[in-house]
Design an enzyme around this catalytic site. Structure first.
Site, mmCIF file in Angstrom:
data_model
loop_
_atom_site.group_PDB
_atom_site.id
_atom_site.type_symbol
_atom_site.label_atom_id
_atom_site.label_comp_id
_atom_site.label_asym_id
_atom_site.label_seq_id
_atom_site.Cartn_x
_atom_site.Cartn_y
_atom_site.Cartn_z
ATOM 1 N N CYS A 262 0.817 -1.218 0.000
ATOM 2 C CA CYS A 262 0.000 0.000 0.000
ATOM 3 C C CYS A 262 0.856 1.276 0.000
ATOM 4 C CB CYS A 262 -1.002 -0.023 1.139
ATOM 5 S SG CYS A 262 -2.333 1.179 0.905
ATOM 6 N N HIS B 92 -3.267 -5.210 1.569
ATOM 7 C CA HIS B 92 -2.671 -5.384 2.902
ATOM 8 C C HIS B 92 -2.609 -6.839 3.352
ATOM 9 C CE1 HIS B 92 -2.480 -1.126 3.946
ATOM 10 N NE2 HIS B 92 -3.610 -0.989 3.286
ATOM 11 N N GLU C 116 -0.934 -8.071 5.624
ATOM 12 C CA GLU C 116 -0.728 -8.141 7.076
ATOM 13 C C GLU C 116 -2.036 -8.086 7.850
ATOM 14 O OE1 GLU C 116 -0.291 -5.671 5.118
ATOM 15 O OE2 GLU C 116 -0.838 -3.763 6.054
#
EC number: 4.3.3.6
Lengths: 297, 187
Positions: free
Chosen positions: B79, B170, B172
């Site tokens: 990102c 994302h 994560e």
């Protein structure tokens, strides 16, 4: 493109947006010019308002959502996210802000409450941040769908003491949960009027399940670093920047202070020669009914 | 165990640290210069690219990342990290590091209410990947040597150039560790 796979406004997206703000400073602004100053200084987002809390306090009367025109001009002026405030319980103001394309809504005690109940935030695609003074209040807001919590502090005073108190209350309550069995957690949840599952989640995580910022009275780089050392994920600065003598320098210094909150040498360097911070009000001199933190439950 | 430096200036740093550890790596939070040269992999997390970009320059970490990437140290940029790893950015005054030969459009899908989750196909993955796009950028142009590894809605959302992986979304924020494992297995 498989459209059935597409999902908007999920809890993951709302909480995820808040996580992207971590380690950052969110600044109150009232004009596109101020928003550009904030962005240039390194703010992660701006909060668009018709007046900063110190002026709202001074002006009195009913404080409402800002003019959509001003908010739109601010959205057009910067590339960072734009947030804006609605009155507690005023879900139509929230619908309007969502329609404008505000990135996050602050259901804020700084404005005059429209209801004793807070907004059902699960009904919105846009994420919400809400103020809290203690764990019970934080978890009630999260249960209603808040994707981010901030301390209430005492907005518009430039006195950090209430933000400190609220952050310590939240952190302290979470520490108390350590080692409690499920029966004790249930009892504690009832005492603080919070959802038992959320209490159990805090016990397990040893933190709130959403991002937790500091707000309400932060006026200097040292204040910002203090809140970070107390465990805040980031800070909101309201009147502290544009009520100071040199907003550009103050804004940049507070951003540096949040990034280097545990390095006193850096804090000393960035605190030098900033001019006068906002004058402020000692919260112990506030008259009954003047404390904004008592709004909401 | 691979030691992965997670740039920890602003953004969702702890989520990347958890993901690196869950994938079997050792994660170290990088807040100042001097740490990157001790790492054998780098993660550039999501956050606000303007804020992170400025701090990368001020701290001197930017130069260390460029040096490491030039030495083929693997990088996972997500990102805002993707924006900063690019060669060119469409708007704003962020100075990217120019690691990956791409142009990036910031915030390409609109305000937060338009942020979305979607299943996408990723080159080399045997099953679809659930991607979380938050005020996400897109890749507008890929230079030579840049492989497009995922598209969504006709737009490029993931790229790879040798040991550098750039994602508009994302990894994560979900439990799916395939991109973090990819980082740990490279080089």
């Amino acid at each position: 493109m498989e459209l059935e796979n597409l999902r908007f406004g999920t809890e993951l997206l709302k909480r995820g947006f808040a996580k992207m703000q971590k380690g950052g400073v969110i600044m109150d602004v009232t004009t596109p010019e101020q928003a550009m100053i904030a962005e240039e200084a390194g703010a992660v987002a701006v909060m668009a308002l018709h007046a900063v809390p110190a002026d709202i306090r001074r002006m009195g009367g009913v404080a409402r959502m800002a003019d959509p025109k001003v908010i739109e001009e601010i959205i057009d002026a910067v590339t960072i996210p734009v947030m804006a405030k609605v009155r507690i319980g005023h879900f139509v103001e929230a619908q309007i802000l969502e329609a404008i394309g505000v990135d996050m809504i602050d259901e804020s005690e700084v404005l005059t409450p429209a209801d004793e109940f807070h907004i059902d935030k699960t009904k919105f695609k846009v994420p919400f941040v809400c103020g809290a003074r203690n764990l019970g209040e934080a978890l009630r807001r999260i249960k209603e769908g808040a994707a981010m919590i901030r301390t209430k502090g005492e907005a518009g005073t430039g006195d950090v003491s209430q933000a400190v108190r609220h952050m310590k209350m939240i952190m302290g309550d979470i520490r108390k949960l350590k080692g409690m069995n499920s029966e004790e957690l249930t009892k504690f949840a009832r005492e603080i009027e919070a959802d038992p599952e959320l209490v159990a989640e805090c016990a397990r995580l040893q933190r709130l399940p959403v991002v937790n910022f500091a707000a309400g009275g932060i006026a200097t780089p040292a204040d910002a670093a203090l809140m970070m050392q107390l465990g805040a994920d980031g800070v909101f600065v309201g009147s502290g920047i544009f009520k100071s003598e040199n907003p550009e320098a103050m804004a940049a210094a507070i951003v540096e202070a949040v990034h280097h909150y545990d390095e006193p040498e850096v804090l000393a360097r960035v605190s030098r020669g900033l001019g006068r911070p906002m004058k402020g009000i000692d919260v112990t001199t506030l008259q009954e009914g003047e404390a904004l933190q008592a709004r909401g439950w | 165990m691979r030691r992965i430096g997670v740039i920890a200036l602003q953004g969702d740093v702890s989520e990347h640290i958890s993901a690196v550890e869950a994938a079997g790596g050792q994660a170290v939070a990088v807040r100042r210069a001097g740490v990157i040269p001790t790492c054998s992999g780098i993660v550039m997390p999501g956050g606000e690219s303007t804020t992170i970009g400025r701090q990368l320059e001020r701290t001197g970490i930017a130069a260390e990342i460029k040096q490491a990437a030039a030495n083929d140290v693997p990088v996972l940029a997500t990102c805002a990290g993707l924006v900063l790893a690019a060669k060119e950015i469409d708007a704003g005054d962020v100075r990217p590091l120019g690691l990956i030969d791409i142009s990036v459009g910031r915030n390409a899908f609109g305000p937060q209410r338009e942020s979305f989750e979607a299943e996408i196909d990723v080159a080399g993955f045997d099953r679809p990947y659930r991607a979380v796009f938050i005020r996400a950028p897109v890749v507008l142009r890929c230079g030579e040597g840049v492989q497009e590894i995922a598209r969504f809605g006709g737009r490029t959302v993931a790229v790879r150039q040798r040991n550098l992986i750039g994602l508009a979304f994302h990894p994560e924020l979900t439990e799916d560790l395939r991109f973090h494992r990819m980082l740990l297995e490279m080089g």
